[in-house]
Design a protein around this motif. Sequence first.
Motif, mmCIF file in Angstrom:
data_model
loop_
_atom_site.group_PDB
_atom_site.id
_atom_site.type_symbol
_atom_site.label_atom_id
_atom_site.label_comp_id
_atom_site.label_asym_id
_atom_site.label_seq_id
_atom_site.Cartn_x
_atom_site.Cartn_y
_atom_site.Cartn_z
ATOM 1 N N HIS A 1 0.849 -1.191 0.000
ATOM 2 C CA HIS A 1 0.000 0.000 0.000
ATOM 3 C C HIS A 1 0.883 1.239 0.000
ATOM 4 O O HIS A 1 1.142 1.838 1.040
ATOM 5 C CB HIS A 1 -0.949 0.005 1.200
ATOM 6 C CG HIS A 1 -1.862 -1.174 1.244
ATOM 7 N ND1 HIS A 1 -2.758 -1.447 0.241
ATOM 8 C CD2 HIS A 1 -1.987 -2.172 2.146
ATOM 9 C CE1 HIS A 1 -3.425 -2.555 0.532
ATOM 10 N NE2 HIS A 1 -2.976 -3.015 1.670
ATOM 11 N N THR B 1 -15.959 2.900 -0.994
ATOM 12 C CA THR B 1 -15.177 2.352 0.113
ATOM 13 C C THR B 1 -13.694 2.553 -0.151
ATOM 14 O O THR B 1 -13.146 2.005 -1.110
ATOM 15 C CB THR B 1 -15.489 0.858 0.294
ATOM 16 O OG1 THR B 1 -16.890 0.696 0.540
ATOM 17 C CG2 THR B 1 -14.695 0.276 1.449
ATOM 18 N N LYS B 2 -13.033 3.320 0.715
ATOM 19 C CA LYS B 2 -11.629 3.660 0.483
ATOM 20 C C LYS B 2 -10.678 2.516 0.813
ATOM 21 O O LYS B 2 -9.685 2.306 0.126
ATOM 22 C CB LYS B 2 -11.257 4.897 1.305
ATOM 23 C CG LYS B 2 -9.925 5.519 0.920
ATOM 24 C CD LYS B 2 -9.738 6.884 1.553
ATOM 25 C CE LYS B 2 -8.462 7.557 1.050
ATOM 26 N NZ LYS B 2 -8.293 8.914 1.643
ATOM 27 N N SER B 3 -10.983 1.752 1.842
ATOM 28 C CA SER B 3 -10.096 0.675 2.271
ATOM 29 C C SER B 3 -10.126 -0.485 1.274
ATOM 30 O O SER B 3 -11.196 -1.049 1.007
ATOM 31 C CB SER B 3 -10.529 0.155 3.638
ATOM 32 O OG SER B 3 -9.953 -1.111 3.905
ATOM 33 N N GLN C 1 -9.166 -3.507 1.735
ATOM 34 C CA GLN C 1 -9.627 -4.719 2.407
ATOM 35 C C GLN C 1 -11.146 -4.736 2.521
ATOM 36 O O GLN C 1 -11.788 -5.764 2.263
ATOM 37 C CB GLN C 1 -8.993 -4.821 3.800
ATOM 38 C CG GLN C 1 -7.498 -5.085 3.775
ATOM 39 C CD GLN C 1 -6.670 -3.805 3.708
ATOM 40 O OE1 GLN C 1 -7.206 -2.716 3.476
ATOM 41 N NE2 GLN C 1 -5.360 -3.948 3.905
ATOM 42 N N ASP C 2 -11.729 -3.609 2.900
ATOM 43 C CA ASP C 2 -13.189 -3.544 3.006
ATOM 44 C C ASP C 2 -13.840 -3.654 1.634
ATOM 45 O O ASP C 2 -14.908 -4.268 1.482
ATOM 46 C CB ASP C 2 -13.603 -2.234 3.673
ATOM 47 C CG ASP C 2 -13.175 -2.167 5.132
ATOM 48 O OD1 ASP C 2 -12.855 -3.218 5.708
ATOM 49 O OD2 ASP C 2 -13.143 -1.050 5.680
#
Length: 528
Positions: free
Chosen positions: A7, A466-468, A470-471
């Motif tokens: 990341h 959704t920025k993440s 993983q989410d």
Amino acid sequence: MYDGPLHDPRFPGLRRRGFLAAAGGAAGLGALALAGCAGPSGDTAGGGGSPRRGGKLRAAFAGGGASESLDPHLAALFADAARAKALFDKLADFGADLSAEPRLAASWEPNAQLDRWTVKLRKASFHNGKPVTARDVLYSYRRIADPHKAFRAKASLEPLDLAASRAPDERTVQFALKRPTAEFPNILAAFGAYIVPDGAQDFDRAPVGSGPFRFVSFTPGRSALFRRNDTYWDGAPHLDQLEFLVVNEESARLNSLLGGQVEYAHELAPTTARAHEGKGQIEIVRLRNSAMQSFAMKTDRAPFDDKRVREAFFLLADRKELVDGALSGAGEIGNDLFGKGYAYYANGLPQREQDLDRARHLLKQAGAEGLRVTLDTSAVAAGFTEAAAIFRDQAAKAGVQVKVAMGSKDSYWQDTLDAGSLCCYRSGAMPIESHFSQRLLSASTTNATQWRHKDFDALYQQAQSTKSPQDRAAVYARMQRRLYAEGGFLVWGFADWILGTARNVRGVAHRAPANTLDWARFDKVWLA
């Protein structure tokens, strides 16, 4: 090529390349991959050794005749795309796992709402010595988005509000978007989204790009000759010259390679690969998982408007028999989902196997015993007619009568988009997010399965907000579980794309899927 942390803060959403562990990874496009970022793990074919500068490589492609153009925004055929990549650059391109990797972009950063993205450009120059600027970027994208033109990347740029996008300085572009778009980097990497100089219109007489090769000459339908760009921002190519030759017949491309008239032959048949692989005369390169092979069931009409019938058809298929028979073994089995090996692919779902008893039971529940259905196919793509015949025989074992109907090669894709109920289908490589947005949303214009569900659309919008990563991956996993259970794509396999090279050609990648950065990438290839 960037190969930094998982990341990197400069590239929100960037996922590390190397995602592919056990799989490689392109509708109408299959492709080649010539690489520059191959590592010591054996990512390149043709042997190792230090790169050697000099020489001319001649590459044989099927072409489009006298109507061919070097306009990169018109690129549609393999030959078009390969020539465009040699002359031009994009802001980003797709890595081996179909996640976006930076090219002319030095960084990209969103606002909190994901509807404004700031892109910083790296220092790069066009072939005429002028720097690549934010004005060039906005001109290129606005040209592609021209409503009066039919440029390839237009649909991919749809989320951008180009009228509201700005260039506050020469190396900064502030993109406004119509809605939150977490996968914004995929727009920058879209097929055909090349950056051209501000005001450029004439691309066939003396095109100017920022790519690794410079224009020398072009004869539509015959050849294009380019020379090394010594000032290329990513390092000068090893080759002195690169020549693209149009050779439409596969047998002629093979014979040209065997006879020494070319050093690279694109798009060879599985039978050709078997005949020459390991024999020492030429090198065969297989690009794994380069084309999804499937049957598309129309979910909005009988009999496939009943999800029990769709599940039954999933269970009718013997995927290994289809891969062995329709692809001559040049591929691997699918699991009714697009994007095997790509970022966000749902690896954890059980591999679906043929189960004729369960299929019969589901059909009986649905009141569809003795079902008769027409399967549309065509010789428009390799393996289509063979796959249709094999599946017809597989379905018959469960009492399903499949009538195979041959369609026109010229109009097959348009004919089957809305008409019929079952057809042969294939797809080239693209991010899984793009597959969702282009084919599976209620407003998608190429929705071959007529899959339209508001809750599915809402999940896609949730992912885009959704920025993440993983989410976002968790949302994509929910979407894929839904498609696995009741979607309209029976994905039975992923085909290899096969190319051949002379034995003295080095630096050809075999791990990158089609339509990625290392596809048709000749700037890191050399002649030993």
